[in-house]
Scaffold this motif. Structure first.
Motif, mmCIF file in Angstrom:
data_model
loop_
_atom_site.group_PDB
_atom_site.id
_atom_site.type_symbol
_atom_site.label_atom_id
_atom_site.label_comp_id
_atom_site.label_asym_id
_atom_site.label_seq_id
_atom_site.Cartn_x
_atom_site.Cartn_y
_atom_site.Cartn_z
ATOM 1 N N LEU A 12 71.772 15.759 25.564
ATOM 2 C CA LEU A 12 72.876 15.178 24.797
ATOM 3 C C LEU A 12 73.464 16.190 23.826
ATOM 4 O O LEU A 12 74.695 16.305 23.701
ATOM 5 C CB LEU A 12 72.379 13.953 24.033
ATOM 6 N N GLY A 13 72.604 16.923 23.131
ATOM 7 C CA GLY A 13 73.096 17.882 22.149
ATOM 8 C C GLY A 13 73.930 18.985 22.772
ATOM 9 O O GLY A 13 74.986 19.356 22.249
ATOM 10 N N THR A 14 73.473 19.519 23.902
ATOM 11 C CA THR A 14 74.231 20.590 24.558
ATOM 12 C C THR A 14 75.532 20.060 25.131
ATOM 13 O O THR A 14 76.556 20.742 25.094
ATOM 14 C CB THR A 14 73.388 21.243 25.670
ATOM 15 N N LEU A 15 75.494 18.843 25.645
ATOM 16 C CA LEU A 15 76.724 18.194 26.135
ATOM 17 C C LEU A 15 77.756 18.121 25.013
ATOM 18 O O LEU A 15 78.921 18.497 25.194
ATOM 19 C CB LEU A 15 76.379 16.804 26.654
ATOM 20 N N VAL A 49 72.096 19.463 14.284
ATOM 21 C CA VAL A 49 70.804 19.858 13.717
ATOM 22 C C VAL A 49 70.183 18.687 12.962
ATOM 23 O O VAL A 49 68.985 18.397 13.105
ATOM 24 C CB VAL A 49 70.954 21.077 12.792
ATOM 25 N N TYR A 50 70.995 17.989 12.154
ATOM 26 C CA TYR A 50 70.466 16.870 11.387
ATOM 27 C C TYR A 50 70.257 15.634 12.267
ATOM 28 O O TYR A 50 69.366 14.822 12.005
ATOM 29 C CB TYR A 50 71.401 16.545 10.224
ATOM 30 N N LEU A 51 71.059 15.497 13.294
ATOM 31 C CA LEU A 51 70.949 14.342 14.185
ATOM 32 C C LEU A 51 69.761 14.448 15.134
ATOM 33 O O LEU A 51 68.989 13.497 15.302
ATOM 34 C CB LEU A 51 72.245 14.188 14.993
ATOM 35 N N CYS A 58 66.553 20.550 18.114
ATOM 36 C CA CYS A 58 67.970 20.868 18.342
ATOM 37 C C CYS A 58 68.171 22.334 18.709
ATOM 38 O O CYS A 58 68.888 23.071 18.051
ATOM 39 C CB CYS A 58 68.815 20.514 17.119
ATOM 40 N N HIS A 59 67.510 22.759 19.783
ATOM 41 C CA HIS A 59 67.752 24.114 20.289
ATOM 42 C C HIS A 59 69.164 24.207 20.857
ATOM 43 O O HIS A 59 69.919 25.105 20.489
ATOM 44 C CB HIS A 59 66.757 24.446 21.394
ATOM 45 N N VAL A 60 69.489 23.321 21.777
ATOM 46 C CA VAL A 60 70.778 23.248 22.498
ATOM 47 C C VAL A 60 71.286 24.621 22.947
ATOM 48 O O VAL A 60 72.497 24.836 23.038
ATOM 49 C CB VAL A 60 71.865 22.491 21.693
ATOM 50 N N GLY A 156 70.587 22.996 8.640
ATOM 51 C CA GLY A 156 71.797 22.740 9.417
ATOM 52 C C GLY A 156 72.990 23.520 8.900
ATOM 53 O O GLY A 156 73.803 24.014 9.683
ATOM 54 N N VAL A 157 73.095 23.625 7.584
ATOM 55 C CA VAL A 157 74.208 24.366 6.984
ATOM 56 C C VAL A 157 74.122 25.839 7.353
ATOM 57 O O VAL A 157 75.113 26.459 7.756
ATOM 58 C CB VAL A 157 74.203 24.196 5.451
#
Length: 236
Positions: A12-15, A49-51, A58-60, A156-157
């Motif tokens: 999902l993250g990479t998408l 990153v936070y999600l 969250c490598h993605v 994340g920032v």
């Protein structure tokens, strides 16, 4: 956390990274396009990153996963699962963009479905070096800030800013990959030159990830060891 949930989060993250990041390259106006694309990639990765960080790290990005593998944060089996999920997610994200362009009437202002490539503003050797250096920075930032508990709130920032900086430097040269999956998805649907040059945007970022993993111990100090939670959950 089950492996299925981690792999699903990576897919999902990479998408979403490809859809919003590459989508900004497709839709951005020519004027100010570099800044728009850089901010889009930076903001979407910051949000992801936070999600998804608590689920998969969250490598993605296959280069980040390679760095995590080399620093003992994920097993070889887990890394393979992440890589498959990332490439599948990138392909679906690129498919959605292709549908918008081919069926939805969206004008592709990138001229090539937001693919990466060299030739106009940079040659093969320059692209190879550029992608290694940019990916080195990104992966080093990811591995460093996620290694320190006290920096978890701002991770994340920092990661979002890092990828935005990479795009500010590279968009006008080769479109900025720093992520083999991001390059793979659009190239698969664009074909032609983008597909024939794809190997560069797979190999060079992976080399950058390897170098970041090797340098990491110098940044964190000789006594550094990956946290057990990161090791067990596959966090980046």
């Amino acid at each position: 956390m089950s492996n299925a949930k981690r792999y699903g989060a990576e897919l999902l993250g990479t998408l979403l990274l490809v859809f919003f990041g590459v989508g900004s390259a497709i839709a951005a106006r020519v004027e100010g396009g570099v800044v728009v694309v850089a901010l889009a990639f930076g903001f979407v990765l910051l949000v992801l990153v936070y999600l998804l960080g608590p689920i998969s790290g969250c490598h993605v990005n296959p280069a980040v996963t390679l760095g995590a593998l080399l620093t003992g944060r994920i097993s070889s089996v887990g890394a393979i699962g992440y890589w498959i999920a990332q490439f599948v997610g990138a392909t679906i994200g690129a498919l959605l963009l292709w549908i918008l362009v081919e069926v939805g009437g969206v004008k592709d202002q990138s001229g090539g479905l937001g693919t990466n490539g060299y030739g106009a503003n940079i040659n093969l050797g320059g692209t190879f070096l550029l992608e290694i250096v940019l990916t080195f920075l990104l992966v080093l930032v990811v591995l460093t800030v996620t290694s320190r508990v006290e920096q978890s709130v701002i991770a994340g920032v920092a990661i979002g800013i890092a990828i935005a900086v990479c795009h500010l430097v590279g968009v006008a040269l080769d479109g900025t990959s720093v992520n083999p999956a991001r390059s793979f998805g659009p190239a698969l649907f664009e074909g032609g030159t983008a597909l024939s040059q794809l190997w560069v945007f797979i190999v060079a970022p992976l080399i950058g990830g390897v170098l970041a993993a090797l340098v990491l111990r110098f940044v964190l100090g000789p006594g550094w060891r990956p946290a057990m939670q990161s090791r067990s959950q596959g966090h980046a």
